[in-house]
Design a protein around this motif. Structure first.
Motif, PDB file in Angstrom:
ATOM      1  N   UNK A  44       0.840  -1.191   0.000  1.00  0.00           N
ATOM      2  CA  UNK A  44       0.000   0.000   0.000  1.00  0.00           C
ATOM      3  C   UNK A  44       0.882   1.250   0.000  1.00  0.00           C
ATOM      4  N   UNK A  45       0.651   2.114  -0.992  1.00  0.00           N
ATOM      5  CA  UNK A  45       1.417   3.350  -1.076  1.00  0.00           C
ATOM      6  C   UNK A  45       1.064   4.276   0.090  1.00  0.00           C
ATOM      7  N   UNK A  46      -0.204   4.302   0.473  1.00  0.00           N
ATOM      8  CA  UNK A  46      -0.634   5.149   1.592  1.00  0.00           C
ATOM      9  C   UNK A  46       0.062   4.797   2.889  1.00  0.00           C
ATOM     10  N   UNK A  47       0.102   3.499   3.203  1.00  0.00           N
ATOM     11  CA  UNK A  47       0.801   3.069   4.415  1.00  0.00           C
ATOM     12  C   UNK A  47       2.296   3.337   4.302  1.00  0.00           C
ATOM     13  N   UNK A  48       2.850   3.177   3.107  1.00  0.00           N
ATOM     14  CA  UNK A  48       4.284   3.429   2.920  1.00  0.00           C
ATOM     15  C   UNK A  48       4.616   4.894   3.211  1.00  0.00           C
ATOM     16  N   UNK A  49       3.769   5.813   2.742  1.00  0.00           N
ATOM     17  CA  UNK A  49       3.999   7.236   3.020  1.00  0.00           C
ATOM     18  C   UNK A  49       3.884   7.512   4.511  1.00  0.00           C
ATOM     19  N   UNK A  50       2.850   6.962   5.140  1.00  0.00           N
ATOM     20  CA  UNK A  50       2.669   7.164   6.580  1.00  0.00           C
ATOM     21  C   UNK A  50       3.855   6.632   7.367  1.00  0.00           C
ATOM     22  N   UNK A  51       4.297   5.419   7.042  1.00  0.00           N
ATOM     23  CA  UNK A  51       5.428   4.832   7.759  1.00  0.00           C
ATOM     24  C   UNK A  51       6.725   5.572   7.435  1.00  0.00           C
ATOM     25  N   UNK A  52       6.844   6.150   6.241  1.00  0.00           N
ATOM     26  CA  UNK A  52       8.003   6.976   5.904  1.00  0.00           C
ATOM     27  C   UNK A  52       8.086   8.204   6.794  1.00  0.00           C
ATOM     28  N   UNK A  53       6.924   8.762   7.141  1.00  0.00           N
ATOM     29  CA  UNK A  53       6.910   9.909   8.050  1.00  0.00           C
ATOM     30  C   UNK A  53       7.364   9.507   9.455  1.00  0.00           C
ATOM     31  N   UNK A  54       7.080   8.274   9.836  1.00  0.00           N
ATOM     32  CA  UNK A  54       7.521   7.778  11.147  1.00  0.00           C
ATOM     33  C   UNK A  54       9.009   7.447  11.160  1.00  0.00           C
ATOM     34  N   UNK A  55       9.582   7.189   9.990  1.00  0.00           N
ATOM     35  CA  UNK A  55      11.005   6.984   9.785  1.00  0.00           C
ATOM     36  C   UNK A  55      11.558   5.836  10.640  1.00  0.00           C
ATOM     37  N   UNK A  56      12.594   6.129  11.433  1.00  0.00           N
ATOM     38  CA  UNK A  56      13.282   5.098  12.201  1.00  0.00           C
ATOM     39  C   UNK A  56      12.385   4.450  13.250  1.00  0.00           C
ATOM     40  N   UNK A  57      11.365   5.151  13.716  1.00  0.00           N
ATOM     41  CA  UNK A  57      10.454   4.564  14.705  1.00  0.00           C
ATOM     42  C   UNK A  57       9.772   3.334  14.127  1.00  0.00           C
ATOM     43  N   UNK A  58       9.331   3.398  12.870  1.00  0.00           N
ATOM     44  CA  UNK A  58       8.689   2.240  12.239  1.00  0.00           C
ATOM     45  C   UNK A  58       9.701   1.133  11.975  1.00  0.00           C
ATOM     46  N   UNK A  59      10.907   1.493  11.563  1.00  0.00           N
ATOM     47  CA  UNK A  59      11.939   0.480  11.300  1.00  0.00           C
ATOM     48  C   UNK A  59      12.231  -0.308  12.576  1.00  0.00           C
ATOM     49  N   UNK A  60      12.410   0.390  13.681  1.00  0.00           N
ATOM     50  CA  UNK A  60      12.686  -0.288  14.954  1.00  0.00           C
ATOM     51  C   UNK A  60      11.484  -1.118  15.388  1.00  0.00           C
TER      52      UNK A  60
END
Length: 66
Positions: A44-60
């Motif tokens: 999902x592109x929408x979720x990808x943009x949202x998680x991109x805004x969260x940056x390292x928090x989502x990666x961790x």
């Protein structure tokens, strides 16, 4: 900072500028990594943009959760 490239303590601001560039690159990399992980996982592109805004928090979060 004055016109001669030094800050008010008389120190060269080159180190500060280099640190700022490094931090900016790390944040950009974290955003890109978060978007890739999100898109691969959720398709999902929408979720990808949202998680991109969260940056390292989502990666961790992703590393700890999955």
């Amino acid at each position: 900072m004055n016109d001669q490239g030094t800050n008010f303590n008389g120190q060269n601001s080159g180190k500060s500028n280099k640190l700022g560039q490094t931090v900016k690159a790390g944040i950009s990399f974290g955003s890109a990594l978060a978007m890739i992980i999100s898109y691969v996982n959720w398709h999902s592109v929408g979720w990808a943009i949202f998680h991109g805004l969260l940056s390292w928090a989502y990666v961790i979060y992703y590393i700890l959760r999955y």
